[in-house]
Design a protein around this motif. Structure first.
Motif, PDB file in Angstrom:
ATOM      1  N   ARG A  36      11.178  25.779   1.951  1.00  0.00           N
ATOM      2  CA  ARG A  36       9.881  26.346   1.134  1.00  0.00           C
ATOM      3  C   ARG A  36       8.950  25.951   2.146  1.00  0.00           C
ATOM      4  N   THR A  55       6.425  28.586   3.979  1.00  0.00           N
ATOM      5  CA  THR A  55       4.958  28.688   3.744  1.00  0.00           C
ATOM      6  C   THR A  55       4.423  28.815   5.320  1.00  0.00           C
ATOM      7  N   ASP A  70       4.738  33.660  -2.197  1.00  0.00           N
ATOM      8  CA  ASP A  70       5.451  32.714  -3.037  1.00  0.00           C
ATOM      9  C   ASP A  70       5.526  33.055  -4.569  1.00  0.00           C
TER      10      ASP A  70
END
Length: 85
Positions: free
Chosen positions: A56, A60, A81
């Motif tokens: 993650r 990002t 997201d």
């Protein structure tokens, strides 16, 4: 490519229309026109990566880098997201 029987009817509030392809980390799907009226391609992360904090964090960073790119042949990031990408 046809949608899989296990495909959700929507992802992150975007209705699903068709599957564009699949890859090692994610599969892409094309939703029906969203709130903006524009069709989008959505990157849906495979479940094995969705709960991985390291993945993650990398994702990002990928989103941030993609938002910096622009041009006639570069698709903008419309959204990023979700509680479970």
């Amino acid at each position: 490519m046809a949608l899989r029987e296990t495909a959700p009817p929507e992802v992150g509030g975007y209705g699903i229309e068709d599957r564009l392809g699949s890859g090692g980390m994610a599969w892409a799907i094309s939703p029906a026109p969203p709130r903006s009226g524009r069709r989008l391609a959505i990157k849906v992360v495979h479940g094995q990566y969705a709960d991985d904090d390291g993945f993650r964090a990398r994702f990002t960073r990928e989103v941030a880098a993609t938002r910096q790119a622009n041009g006639a042949f570069t698709a903008p990031v419309a959204d990023a997201d979700a509680p479970r990408p």
